[in-house]
Design an enzyme around this catalytic site. Structure first.
Site, PDB file in Angstrom:
ATOM      1  CG  HIS A  62     -45.551 -29.008 -58.570  1.00  0.00           C
ATOM      2  ND1 HIS A  62     -45.619 -29.263 -57.050  1.00  0.00           N
ATOM      3  CD2 HIS A  62     -46.627 -28.157 -58.863  1.00  0.00           C
ATOM      4  CE1 HIS A  62     -46.523 -28.957 -57.191  1.00  0.00           C
ATOM      5  NE2 HIS A  62     -47.425 -27.575 -57.581  1.00  0.00           N
ATOM      6  CG  HIS A  64     -51.586 -28.928 -60.155  1.00  0.00           C
ATOM      7  ND1 HIS A  64     -51.777 -29.141 -58.976  1.00  0.00           N
ATOM      8  CD2 HIS A  64     -50.513 -28.201 -60.195  1.00  0.00           C
ATOM      9  CE1 HIS A  64     -51.183 -28.518 -57.835  1.00  0.00           C
ATOM     10  NE2 HIS A  64     -49.883 -28.387 -58.512  1.00  0.00           N
ATOM     11  CD  GLU A 142     -53.807 -31.085 -53.751  1.00  0.00           C
ATOM     12  OE1 GLU A 142     -52.386 -30.437 -54.255  1.00  0.00           O
ATOM     13  OE2 GLU A 142     -54.594 -31.044 -54.277  1.00  0.00           O
ATOM     14  CB  SER A 146     -58.421 -26.038 -44.059  1.00  0.00           C
ATOM     15  OG  SER A 146     -59.488 -25.469 -43.876  1.00  0.00           O
ATOM     16  CG  HIS A 181     -53.132 -27.467 -51.801  1.00  0.00           C
ATOM     17  ND1 HIS A 181     -53.529 -26.483 -50.752  1.00  0.00           N
ATOM     18  CD2 HIS A 181     -53.262 -27.397 -52.860  1.00  0.00           C
ATOM     19  CE1 HIS A 181     -53.707 -25.907 -52.268  1.00  0.00           C
ATOM     20  NE2 HIS A 181     -53.404 -26.314 -53.422  1.00  0.00           N
ATOM     21  CG  HIS A 208     -48.652 -26.623 -53.471  1.00  0.00           C
ATOM     22  ND1 HIS A 208     -49.315 -27.100 -53.421  1.00  0.00           N
ATOM     23  CD2 HIS A 208     -48.424 -25.573 -55.168  1.00  0.00           C
ATOM     24  CE1 HIS A 208     -49.793 -27.982 -54.813  1.00  0.00           C
ATOM     25  NE2 HIS A 208     -48.924 -26.672 -55.470  1.00  0.00           N
ATOM     26  CD  GLU A 211     -48.519 -20.767 -55.070  1.00  0.00           C
ATOM     27  OE1 GLU A 211     -49.490 -21.334 -54.395  1.00  0.00           O
ATOM     28  OE2 GLU A 211     -48.720 -20.540 -56.368  1.00  0.00           O
ATOM     29  CG  ASP A 307     -47.711 -25.257 -60.404  1.00  0.00           C
ATOM     30  OD1 ASP A 307     -48.118 -25.872 -60.273  1.00  0.00           O
ATOM     31  OD2 ASP A 307     -47.362 -24.509 -59.544  1.00  0.00           O
TER      32      ASP A 307
HETATM   33  O1  MCF Z   1     -48.923 -24.419 -57.349  1.00  0.00           O
HETATM   34  C1  MCF Z   1     -50.644 -23.774 -57.967  1.00  0.00           C
HETATM   35  C2  MCF Z   1     -50.750 -22.924 -56.828  1.00  0.00           C
HETATM   36  N1  MCF Z   1     -50.293 -22.933 -55.556  1.00  0.00           N
HETATM   37  C3  MCF Z   1     -51.479 -24.121 -54.912  1.00  0.00           C
HETATM   38  N2  MCF Z   1     -52.387 -24.729 -56.025  1.00  0.00           N
HETATM   39  C4  MCF Z   1     -52.840 -25.913 -57.377  1.00  0.00           C
HETATM   40  C5  MCF Z   1     -51.721 -25.108 -58.433  1.00  0.00           C
HETATM   41  N3  MCF Z   1     -52.012 -25.068 -59.180  1.00  0.00           N
HETATM   42  C6  MCF Z   1     -53.384 -25.811 -59.079  1.00  0.00           C
HETATM   43  N4  MCF Z   1     -53.303 -26.326 -58.213  1.00  0.00           N
HETATM   44  C7  MCF Z   1     -54.144 -26.897 -57.536  1.00  0.00           C
HETATM   45  C8  MCF Z   1     -54.247 -27.912 -55.911  1.00  0.00           C
HETATM   46  O2  MCF Z   1     -53.885 -28.972 -56.484  1.00  0.00           O
HETATM   47  O3  MCF Z   1     -55.613 -25.898 -57.017  1.00  0.00           O
HETATM   48  C9  MCF Z   1     -56.383 -26.620 -56.715  1.00  0.00           C
HETATM   49  C10 MCF Z   1     -55.529 -27.027 -55.228  1.00  0.00           C
HETATM   50  O4  MCF Z   1     -55.919 -28.879 -55.786  1.00  0.00           O
HETATM   51  C11 MCF Z   1     -56.143 -24.859 -55.311  1.00  0.00           C
HETATM   52  S1  MCF Z   1     -56.872 -25.458 -53.553  1.00  0.00           S
HETATM   53  C12 MCF Z   1     -57.932 -23.817 -54.252  1.00  0.00           C
HETATM   54 FE    FE Z   2     -48.408 -26.564 -57.815  1.00  0.00          FE
END
Ligand code: MCF
Ligand code: FE
Length: 404
Positions: A62, A64, A142, A146, A181, A208, A211, A307
Site C-alpha cells: 500500500h 500513494h 481508487e 460521498s 477510498h 482504507h 484508521e 502508505d
Molecule cells: O492512508 C493515508 C491515510 N488515509 C487515507 N488516505 C490517504 C492516505 N494517504 C493518502 N491518502 C489519500 C487518499 O488516497 O488522501 C486522499 C485520498 O485520495 C484523502 S481524501 C481527503
Molecule cells: Fe493509504
C-alpha cells in the site's frame, strides 16, 4: 538458466544453509550448489557477497505515489488536521509531483528490496511511471465520492482509469486492481458497483478502514471532529454509511483492509470470517495520531506497508520494519521480526494473489539479497539482524533480471 548462491536462504520453513537457487524468470530448482551445477552445467553462477541472505523480493502492499512531493505540507500528529491539510494542499502537491519524482521513489523502493508494490491511485497520474518501473505494480484504481450528486460522474471517471490500467497489462508488470477510498468518503451505491467490478474481473480489492478514532465516531454517530470537516467542505452533517453496512459490502469478495487500528474484536472477527486481510502501516498510523494496531491479537492475515509520503518520511521497507519493531515494543523481538518478514513476503503475496513472495520452485524469480555487516554469530537471530542492519539490498532481481 542462472544459479544464485548465498550463505543463507530464507524459505517458508526458515533460514537454511548450503542451498542455492536455479532460475530463469521463475524458480526452477533448489539444491546444493554442487547439485545445481551438475544439473545445469551451462548456467551462469552468481555468488553473492559473504554474509548474505537470499530473500524473496519484498512486497509493499500500500503506497500513494501521487503524494510523493509532500515533505512539510501535510499536518502530522492527528487525523482531522491531516485531512484538512490534504484538502488545502492537495492541488499544489499533485502539481509538484512529476514523473521524475515518482520514478525516483520507485527506484528507492527497489533499492530497499521492494520488487512488488500496491499503488493506490486517486487520479491515474502515476500510471506511466508504474509502466516504466521494473517492479510488479498492483495498480489500485481508487474510487472516492460521498456526494450522491457527483457519484455517477466520479464512478465514470473511475471506470475510465480501470480501463487505462487494463490496457497496460500486457506491456508491463501492471496488475489492474480496485481501491475504495474509505467508508466516510464513498457513497454506498457506487461502492457496491466498484466491488462488483473487482469481483467480476478477479482483481485485488483494497480499502482504507477504521484508521482513526475520528472516523469511528463519524461512522457511529455522525459526531466527533469529522463533523466539522464534512460541514465545512461537503455541507453535510450525516454519514453516508455505518461500520456494519460498509463491512457487509465486501462480504462476498476477500479484500485488503488498510489500517483497521480502531476496529474492535467483533469487527476483526467478522472480517476474518469473510476471508479478508489487513494492511498494517505502522509509521503512517503513528504520524497521523491514529494509535497502534494490536498485531499480536489479530485473527486475520496482515501485510506491512509504508502508505504514501502523505503520511510517512520514506518508502523504504526496512525503515518501516524497524519502526514496527519500536512501535510494537511488547512483542518478543525475535518472534516479531520473523512475523514482519513473513508479512512483507509470503503473506503479502498470498493476500494479493501473486505468484511471488516465497523461494519455492515455480514461483517468480524475484529476489532481494541482504548482506549483514559481519558473520552472524547465531542463526536464530537472522530475522532481527536483517531488519536492524539493512538500509538497502545489495542485489535485486525481478523475474530473473538483475536491477540492482
Ligand atoms: O492512508 C493515508 C491515510 N488515509 C487515507 N488516505 C490517504 C492516505 N494517504 C493518502 N491518502 C489519500 C487518499 O488516497 O488522501 C486522499 C485520498 O485520495 C484523502 S481524501 C481527503
Ligand atoms: Fe493509504
Amino acid at each position: 538458466m542462472k544459479i544464485i548462491n548465498s550463505d543463507f536462504l530464507y524459505t517458508p520453513d526458515g533460514y537454511v544453509q548450503n542451498k542455492a537457487v536455479a532460475f530463469t524468470e521463475t524458480i526452477k530448482d533448489i539444491g546444493t550448489l554442487e547439485e545445481l551445477i551438475q544439473r545445469y552445467p551451462d548456467a551462469k553462477v552468481i555468488q553473492t557477497e559473504s554474509n548474505s541472505i537470499l530473500y524473496p523480493g519484498f512486497i509493499n502492499t500500500h503506497v500513494h505515489l501521487e503524494f510523493s512531493a509532500n515533505k512539510t505540507s501535510l499536518a502530522y500528529g492527528s487525523f482531522k488536521p491531516w485531512l484538512d491539510s490534504v484538502i488545502e494542499h492537495r492541488d499544489e502537491l499533485m502539481g509538484a509531483c512529476n514523473n521524475e519524482m515518482m520514478l525516483d521513489e520507485c527506484t528507492k523502493m527497489m533499492r530497499s528490496g521492494i520488487t512488488t508494490f500496491g499503488a493506490i491511485s486517486s487520479f491515474g497520474n502515476e500510471l506511466e511511471v508504474c509502466e516504466k518501473t521494473p517492479q510488479r505494480v498492483v495498480f489500485f484504481n481508487e474510487l472516492i465520492g460521498s456526494n450522491a450528486t457527483y457519484a455517477d460522474m466520479l464512478y465514470g471517471d473511475f471506470q475510465e482509469r480501470v480501463k487505462a490500467s487494463q490496457s497496460c497489462e500486457t506491456s508491463s508488470r501492471i496488475i489492474p486492481a480496485v481501491a475504495i477510498h474509505s467508508p466516510y468518503s464513498v457513497h454506498p451505491i457506487i461502492l457496491q458497483k466498484a466491488v462488483n467490478v473487482a469481483k467480476k474481473n478477479h482483481m485485488p480489492l483494497s480499502t482504507h478502514f477504521l484508521e482513526s478514532q475520528a472516523e469511528r465516531e463519524w461512522l457511529e454517530s455522525s459526531s466527533g471532529t469529522l463533523r466539522a470537516f464534512f460541514l465545512k467542505y461537503f455541507n453535510t452533517s450525516t454519514t453516508v454509511t455505518n461500520i456494519e453496512e460498509f463491512m457487509h459490502a465486501f462480504d462476498t469478495y476477500p479484500t485488503h483492509f488498510t489500517h483497521c487500528v480502531q476496529a474492535n474484536e467483533e469487527e476483526l472477527n467478522y472480517l476474518a470470517q469473510k476471508g479478508h486481510s489487513i494492511a498494517h502501516c505502522p509509521r503512517s498510523n503513528r504520524y497521523l495520531g491514529c494509535g497502534r494496531l494490536a498485531i499480536e491479537d489479530l485473527p486475520l492475515p496482515f501485510s506491512v506497508a509504508t502508505d504514501g509520503l502523505s503520511s510517512n518520511d520514506s518508502l523504504n521497507i526496512f525503515d518501516e520494519l524497524r519502526a514496527a519493531i519500536m512501535l510494537h515494543n511488547d512483542i518478543p523481538i525475535q518472534e516479531l521480526s520473523q512475523k514482519l518478514l513473513r508479512a512483507v513476503t509470503g503473506d503479502a503475496a498470498e493476500i494479493l494473489g501473486l505468484n511471488c513472495g516465497k523461494i519455492e520452485v515455480d514461483k517468480l524469480a524475484d529476489f532481494a539479497v541482504v548482506t549483514l555487516p559481519e558473520k552472524p554469530k547465531r542463526t536464530d537471530e537472522l530475522a532481527l539482524w536483517s531488519i536492524l542492519h539493512t538500509k538497502e539490498a545489495s542485489e535485486v532481481y525481478i523475474e530473473g533480471e538483475k536491477y540492482v
